[in-house]
Each structure stands twice: as C-alpha cells, then as structure tokens.
Enzyme design. Structure first.
Site, short mmCIF file in Angstrom:
data_model
loop_
_atom_site.label_atom_id
_atom_site.label_comp_id
_atom_site.label_asym_id
_atom_site.label_seq_id
_atom_site.Cartn_x
_atom_site.Cartn_y
_atom_site.Cartn_z
N ASP A 155 -12.74 -28.27 -21.28
CA ASP A 155 -11.57 -29.10 -21.58
C ASP A 155 -10.36 -28.71 -20.73
OD1 ASP A 155 -12.89 -30.55 -23.62
OD2 ASP A 155 -12.50 -28.95 -25.05
N ASP A 211 -7.84 -22.79 -18.89
CA ASP A 211 -6.45 -23.21 -19.11
C ASP A 211 -5.87 -22.76 -20.44
OD1 ASP A 211 -6.25 -25.81 -21.22
OD2 ASP A 211 -8.23 -25.40 -20.38
N ASP A 230 -15.02 -24.15 -25.79
CA ASP A 230 -14.89 -24.34 -27.24
C ASP A 230 -15.11 -25.81 -27.62
OD1 ASP A 230 -14.55 -23.65 -29.85
OD2 ASP A 230 -12.39 -23.33 -29.74
N ASP A 253 -12.39 -33.20 -27.56
CA ASP A 253 -12.25 -33.50 -28.99
C ASP A 253 -11.19 -34.56 -29.20
OD1 ASP A 253 -14.16 -31.59 -29.55
OD2 ASP A 253 -12.73 -30.04 -30.12
N ASP A 269 -14.27 -23.15 -17.85
CA ASP A 269 -13.95 -23.79 -19.12
C ASP A 269 -14.23 -25.28 -18.92
OD1 ASP A 269 -12.82 -24.36 -21.67
OD2 ASP A 269 -10.88 -24.76 -20.72
#
Length: 258
Positions: free
Chosen positions: A11, A179, A95, A20, A9
């Site tokens: 972030d 996470d 994402d 973001d 992942d």
C-alpha cells in the site's frame, strides 16, 4: 542470481493508495468504516467490512473488479520487472492481505516477479465471502513489538527472512521500500550494507528523520514512481558493481597467492 533481496511494502509503495481504503470507498462503505475505525483494529475491521459487503450482495468478482482498478505508476511496474530480470530476489511484506495482493499482481501479470508474499491471510470461504485473518494471531499471543500493530510486526518478518537466508550460507544485501508506520520497525533491522528507501513525507520517512542515526542502513528517499525507479535501479547497479569488484579482487588474490 544476484545477492540482492528487495522487499516492497504494498500500500502506497507498489500501488499509489491504500488497498483497504480503495475497496471500502469503491463499495460506498466509507462512513461506516470511519465510524468503527477509532475503536477497532484495522485488520479486524477489514474482516468485519468484508462480512458487511457480502451481506450487501457484493461478490468476490465485484471485489476483483475493484482491485483491478487500483492506480499504479507504470514506472513502478518497470522497476519491478527490471529488478527481477537482473536476478534480484523480490518479496512483499504488507499489512494488506493475500487476496488483495495476489489478485492485483495477477491482473498486472507480475506475480512471477515475487518469490514470497508476507501479509495477512485472505481467502474465500464456502459461502463465497472473503475472510481476512491476522498474520500474527494476537488472540493467542502478542508478538511483543511495541512499534507495530498487534496483527503484524514487519521487523520480525525481516528477521525471519534474513535468518532463513543466512542458514543457507548466503550473504545477501537488502533494499527495503515502504511508507507507513509499520515500515519503521523493519528499517531498524537492516544492516550496514543494506539500504532503506522510505517514501518522502510519509510516516516512515518522518520517523526516520527524527533520528537517522538509529538506522545502520543507508537511507535513500523517493517521492513518486519515477523517483522510486531511478533510486532503486541506481542502488541495484551500485551493489552489482561492488560485487563484481569484490569477485575480481578475490580472483586476483587467488591467482597471485594460490
């Protein structure tokens, strides 16, 4: 090349914050962002926020400078470089968006460590504005996963990666690091010889701890960059020792019973 695929992942896993949130906070749009967040899907909201930042005179160069300042633990950079040097296949499933991730990896000089980045499309249009689109176009069709946000099911991405590898006749071992809530779904897609590395006391960890028996993969938590590096390198070493043992056993069998 080893038989190890490592999926990160982005972030709060590779980086120590949410990209973001970082960009929005640095531009001073936090209040506006928080006002819209309860009623707007995050992916759609980031598209709106990039439009808003452009209208306030923020350029692509401004975004790049902000992304370059994202905090990252140096031990994570070390882990990425070491895993790549050992022949592991490193990939990202996030994402965030392609512009944020590619800009940051290029700044660190580790872009070449990753064979694939799976994330929401992000590109600069003719007006010089960053556009962010959903990975799964939920306006056309739902991805059908109740565990994931409408714009991305990471579990489906892991399934695709596994299927594409198995079609080439390769038997790979997976290590997944994440996470967030969105990292729970792919943890359920891992097999018995795979490994899940959730960040301790984050949403994915909390969901897994509710019923660890739902996962087939071994669970190895981590809390910070130092522990991430230690656990990841330990697992890579474990797999490589097992691979060498299996290979030696096979060669011995061939020698004794040709």
């Amino acid at each position: 090349m080893s038989n190890i695929v490592i999926v990160f992942d982005f972030d709060k896993t590779i980086i120590d914050c949410d990209s973001d949130d970082w960009v929005i906070d640095q531009f001073g749009f936090t209040d506006f962002f928080n006002h819209l967040l309860p009623t707007t899907p995050l992916n759609s909201l980031m598209q709106r926020m990039m439009m808003e930042s452009h209208s306030h005179g923020k350029s692509i160069e401004d975004i790049e400078k902000v992304l370059d300042r994202i905090p990252i633990n140096q031990r994570i950079i070390s882990a990425i470089k070491s895993a790549h040097a050992l022949g592991c296949d490193l990939r990202i499933v996030s994402d965030s968006n392609t512009f944020f991730i590619e800009t940051f990896l290029k700044h660190l000089g580790i872009s070449e460590c990753f064979s694939e980045i799976n994330t929401n499309p992000g590109y600069v249009n003719q007006e010089g504005r960053l556009r962010i689109l959903p990975y799964h176009d939920f306006n056309k069709a739902s991805h059908g996963c109740p565990l994931c946000p409408p714009n991305m099911c990471k579990g489906l991405i892991i399934d695709r990666i596994k299927n594409s590898i198995s079609e080439r006749g390769n038997n790979k071992r997976f290590i997944y690091l994440g996470d967030g809530i969105g990292d729970y779904c792919p943890s359920l897609r891992l097999k018995e010889r795979d490994f899940m590395m959730p960040r301790k006391n984050f949403p994915a960890w909390d969901l897994i701890c509710k019923d660890p028996s739902l996962l087939k993969a071994e669970i190895h938590g981590w809390s910070d960059g130092k522990e991430l590096e230690q656990v990841l390198m330990k697992l890579i070493n474990k797999i490589m020792i097992e691979e060498n043992y299996d290979r030696a056993s096979y060669n011995l069998y061939q020698f004794l019973w040709p």
